[in-house]
Design a protein around this motif. Structure first.
Motif, short mmCIF file in Angstrom:
data_model
loop_
_atom_site.label_atom_id
_atom_site.label_comp_id
_atom_site.label_asym_id
_atom_site.label_seq_id
_atom_site.Cartn_x
_atom_site.Cartn_y
_atom_site.Cartn_z
N GLY A 231 4.88 9.55 -8.03
CA GLY A 231 3.59 9.49 -6.97
C GLY A 231 3.98 8.46 -5.93
O GLY A 231 2.81 8.19 -5.01
N ALA A 232 5.05 7.48 -5.78
CA ALA A 232 4.85 6.53 -5.09
C ALA A 232 6.47 6.17 -4.63
O ALA A 232 7.46 6.29 -5.38
CB ALA A 232 4.32 5.37 -5.43
N MET A 233 6.50 5.65 -3.54
CA MET A 233 7.90 5.07 -2.85
C MET A 233 7.61 3.90 -2.17
O MET A 233 6.37 3.75 -1.75
CB MET A 233 8.49 5.82 -1.78
CG MET A 233 9.05 7.28 -2.56
SD MET A 233 9.90 8.37 -1.31
CE MET A 233 10.63 7.28 -0.07
N MET A 234 8.50 2.71 -2.51
CA MET A 234 7.90 1.43 -1.99
C MET A 234 9.36 0.75 -1.26
O MET A 234 10.43 1.01 -1.70
CB MET A 234 7.41 0.38 -2.98
CG MET A 234 7.33 -0.96 -2.54
SD MET A 234 7.16 -2.10 -3.96
CE MET A 234 8.80 -2.67 -4.27
N ASN A 235 9.08 0.29 -0.05
CA ASN A 235 10.26 -0.56 0.48
C ASN A 235 9.43 -2.01 0.66
O ASN A 235 8.27 -1.98 1.12
CB ASN A 235 10.33 0.07 2.07
CG ASN A 235 11.26 1.45 1.86
OD1 ASN A 235 11.79 1.63 0.81
ND2 ASN A 235 10.90 2.27 2.64
N MET A 236 10.25 -2.74 0.34
CA MET A 236 9.74 -4.42 0.75
C MET A 236 11.10 -5.15 1.31
O MET A 236 12.06 -5.02 0.88
CB MET A 236 9.41 -4.81 -0.48
CG MET A 236 8.76 -6.45 -0.64
SD MET A 236 8.12 -6.89 -2.06
CE MET A 236 9.43 -7.38 -3.11
N GLU A 237 10.60 -5.91 2.24
CA GLU A 237 11.36 -6.88 2.88
C GLU A 237 10.86 -8.41 2.61
O GLU A 237 9.69 -8.41 3.09
CB GLU A 237 11.75 -6.46 4.35
CG GLU A 237 12.75 -5.47 4.36
CD GLU A 237 13.10 -5.11 6.00
OE1 GLU A 237 13.34 -6.30 6.53
OE2 GLU A 237 13.44 -3.95 6.30
N THR A 238 11.62 -9.35 1.85
CA THR A 238 10.96 -10.40 1.77
C THR A 238 11.93 -11.58 2.37
O THR A 238 13.18 -11.38 2.25
CB THR A 238 10.92 -10.63 0.20
OG1 THR A 238 10.34 -9.77 -0.46
CG2 THR A 238 10.40 -11.97 -0.08
N SER A 239 11.44 -12.63 2.78
CA SER A 239 12.20 -13.86 3.38
C SER A 239 11.58 -14.71 2.83
O SER A 239 10.67 -15.18 2.50
CB SER A 239 12.32 -13.76 4.99
OG SER A 239 10.77 -13.94 5.17
N PHE A 240 12.57 -16.01 2.42
CA PHE A 240 12.24 -17.25 2.12
C PHE A 240 12.86 -18.25 2.84
O PHE A 240 14.08 -18.18 3.40
CB PHE A 240 13.10 -17.33 0.65
CG PHE A 240 12.71 -16.29 -0.38
CD1 PHE A 240 11.49 -16.42 -1.18
CD2 PHE A 240 13.33 -15.39 -0.53
CE1 PHE A 240 11.17 -15.81 -2.31
CE2 PHE A 240 12.81 -14.21 -1.36
CZ PHE A 240 11.73 -14.42 -2.32
N THR A 241 12.06 -19.35 2.99
CA THR A 241 12.64 -20.47 3.61
C THR A 241 12.61 -21.66 2.87
O THR A 241 11.28 -22.04 2.47
CB THR A 241 11.66 -20.69 5.13
OG1 THR A 241 11.62 -19.40 5.76
CG2 THR A 241 12.14 -21.79 5.94
N LEU B 80 4.40 4.40 -0.06
CA LEU B 80 4.05 5.57 0.68
C LEU B 80 3.54 6.73 -0.91
O LEU B 80 3.99 6.22 -1.90
CB LEU B 80 5.37 6.26 1.02
CG LEU B 80 5.84 5.66 2.13
CD1 LEU B 80 7.24 6.07 2.64
CD2 LEU B 80 5.00 5.32 3.55
N GLY B 81 2.90 7.58 -0.55
CA GLY B 81 2.61 8.64 -1.66
C GLY B 81 0.78 8.11 -1.91
O GLY B 81 0.39 7.55 -1.34
N PRO B 82 0.64 8.99 -3.05
CA PRO B 82 -0.86 8.61 -3.53
C PRO B 82 -1.18 7.27 -3.85
O PRO B 82 -2.27 6.72 -3.35
CB PRO B 82 -0.88 9.63 -4.84
CG PRO B 82 0.26 10.61 -4.42
CD PRO B 82 1.20 9.75 -3.82
N VAL B 83 -0.47 6.55 -4.48
CA VAL B 83 -0.52 5.15 -4.76
C VAL B 83 -0.70 4.23 -3.39
O VAL B 83 -1.89 3.44 -3.24
CB VAL B 83 0.49 4.63 -5.49
CG1 VAL B 83 0.40 2.85 -5.46
CG2 VAL B 83 0.72 5.11 -6.94
N GLY B 84 -0.03 4.62 -2.26
CA GLY B 84 -0.18 3.95 -1.34
C GLY B 84 -1.52 4.23 -0.17
O GLY B 84 -2.02 3.33 0.27
N SER B 85 -2.30 5.38 -0.71
CA SER B 85 -3.71 5.78 -0.25
C SER B 85 -4.60 4.94 -0.68
O SER B 85 -5.70 4.88 -0.18
CB SER B 85 -3.81 7.16 -0.28
OG SER B 85 -3.94 7.41 -1.49
N MET B 86 -4.36 4.04 -1.88
CA MET B 86 -5.35 3.24 -2.29
C MET B 86 -5.91 2.28 -1.41
O MET B 86 -6.98 1.75 -1.40
CB MET B 86 -4.98 2.36 -3.66
CG MET B 86 -4.82 3.29 -4.91
SD MET B 86 -4.02 2.31 -6.04
CE MET B 86 -4.23 3.36 -7.49
N GLY B 87 -4.92 1.78 -0.49
CA GLY B 87 -5.32 0.82 0.39
C GLY B 87 -5.07 -0.64 0.08
O GLY B 87 -4.95 -0.97 -0.90
#
Length: 77
Positions: free
Chosen positions: A9-19, A39-46
């Motif tokens: 029920g979910a797809m996740m994309n994450m881009e992280t940067s470190f300095t 994205l998906g039902p989990v993403g609708s939680m807010g």
């Protein structure tokens, strides 16, 4: 760093940067930022529901990274 994940029920994309920069106390300071898309039902939680979960997971990752760094420093000395 780019991460993609998929679960029930979910797809996740994450881009992280470190300095990294010199810290006043002679160590290294790390600033980070992340952009997460769920994205998906989990993403609708807010954001209000998901933000504490994301913060907790990031803290776990950073604690594990710190542990590995500390272990490597102990093995090199």
């Amino acid at each position: 760093m780019a991460i993609k994940g998929q679960g029930v029920g979910a797809m996740m994309n994450m881009e992280t940067s470190f300095t990294l920069s010199d810290a006043d106390a002679g160590g290294t300071a790390m600033a980070w930022s992340a952009e997460v898309k769920i994205l998906g039902p989990v993403g609708s939680m807010g954001q209000r529901v998901l933000q504490p979960i994301v913060n907790q997971q990031v803290q776990h990752v950073l604690a594990a990274l710190d542990g590995q760094v500390q272990e490597a420093m102990g093995n090199s000395g």
